[in-house]
Scaffold this active site. Structure first.
Site, PDB file in Angstrom:
ATOM      1  N   ASP A 220       0.843  -1.193   0.000  1.00 43.33           N
ATOM      2  CA  ASP A 220       0.000   0.000   0.000  1.00 43.33           C
ATOM      3  C   ASP A 220       0.882   1.248   0.000  1.00 43.33           C
ATOM      4  O   ASP A 220       2.053   1.206   0.410  1.00 43.33           O
ATOM      5  CB  ASP A 220      -0.889   0.034   1.245  1.00 43.33           C
ATOM      6  CG  ASP A 220      -1.880  -1.119   1.262  1.00 43.33           C
ATOM      7  OD1 ASP A 220      -2.188  -1.655   0.188  1.00 43.33           O
ATOM      8  OD2 ASP A 220      -2.332  -1.460   2.374  1.00 43.33           O
TER       9      ASP A 220
HETATM   10  N1  URA Z   1      -1.263  -5.950   3.771  1.00 43.48           N
HETATM   11  C1  URA Z   1      -1.755  -4.692   3.803  1.00 43.48           C
HETATM   12  O1  URA Z   1      -2.784  -4.430   4.373  1.00 43.48           O
HETATM   13  N2  URA Z   1      -1.047  -3.737   3.171  1.00 43.48           N
HETATM   14  C2  URA Z   1       0.120  -3.968   2.534  1.00 43.48           C
HETATM   15  O2  URA Z   1       0.706  -3.047   1.992  1.00 43.48           O
HETATM   16  C3  URA Z   1       0.617  -5.284   2.503  1.00 43.48           C
HETATM   17  C4  URA Z   1      -0.096  -6.264   3.137  1.00 43.48           C
END
Ligand code: URA
Length: 240
Positions: free
Chosen positions: A106
């Protein structure tokens, strides 16, 4: 024997400019193949045995490039984006223009992201069938408990058709703000955040610390990257 490809494609893959810039380099005689100036953009070269030079400087052709990036928060895991800065924008000298991130973190997640142009390795690392461990360090608002450990281990449902695969949750600190390491073998959208939401808690900081046993190099500050070593590349190929 390597692959036989057009000289303009070779130079483009090696990030030597746009198609028209490359055509211009060739037209001006700045590119040579085995010491002989090349004038035709469609001339073929063998990527292993031919020597290609630009202004007399030998170009080292690499078919595959593998980088480890410590992704900083604030950049998106994509190759291009109209508005946001991408992880590819952070890479100044990959030597290849066709690298992409292996999976997505993310925008606000930090940590280990492998970048490569090896589609096969990327596919294997991401396939849930290959059961490659992805380990995340998280700070979580709320008290993480042994009950959460058990729920995660039994396969928690996050509102999709199938529950998550069993996940290992290690509690480092249990308090108003808890700290954990979580190992998962999938990469569902916002998976870690949604797993904690499903037990009524909120992830406030997330960082991937390892993938397939390959740990984020502690020497890499957020935004820094380095090439994987030969051993690390072999290791990743062997586990998948
Ligand atoms: N899980 C999440 O919620 N975000 C990420 O970036 C990676 C795994």
């Amino acid at each position: 024997m390597g692959d036989r490809i057009r000289i303009d494609k070779y130079l483009s893959e090696m990030n030597m400019g746009t198609r028209s810039e490359i055509r211009e380099l060739i037209r001006r005689g700045r590119v040579s193949i085995n010491g002989i100036p090349c004038r035709k953009p469609d001339e073929k070269v063998d990527t292993d045995s031919d020597t290609v030079s630009l202004d007399g400087q030998k170009i080292n052709y690499e078919k595959y490039v593998y980088l480890m990036l410590n992704k900083p928060a604030g950049v998106v895991s994509a190759t291009t984006d109209n508005r946001e800065k991408t992880v590819i924008d952070l890479i100044k000298d990959s030597g290849r223009k066709d690298i992409f991130p292996v999976g997505r973190l993310d925008k606000d997640t930090e940590g280990l992201l492998i970048l490569t142009n090896d589609g096969r390795l990327a596919h294997n690392l991401l396939s849930p069938k290959k059961e490659v461990d992805k380990v995340y360090y998280a700070k979580v608002k709320g008290r993480v408990t042994e009950q959460d450990v058990n729920v995660f281990l039994s396969g928690i449902s996050i509102g999709e058709n199938e529950p998550c695969l069993p996940a290992r949750l290690e509690i480092l600190v249990s308090g108003d703000i808890s700290e954990v390491n979580l190992t998962i073998q999938e990469g569902k959208f916002h998976q870690v955040k949604r797993m904690f939401e499903a037990v009524g808690k909120k992830v406030i900081y997330l960082k991937r610390i390892s993938m397939g046993g390959l740990r984020l190099d502690p020497g890499l500050k957020p935004g820094d990257y380095r090439r994987l070593t030969k051993d690390e590349i072999e290791y990743l190929k062997n586990i998948t």
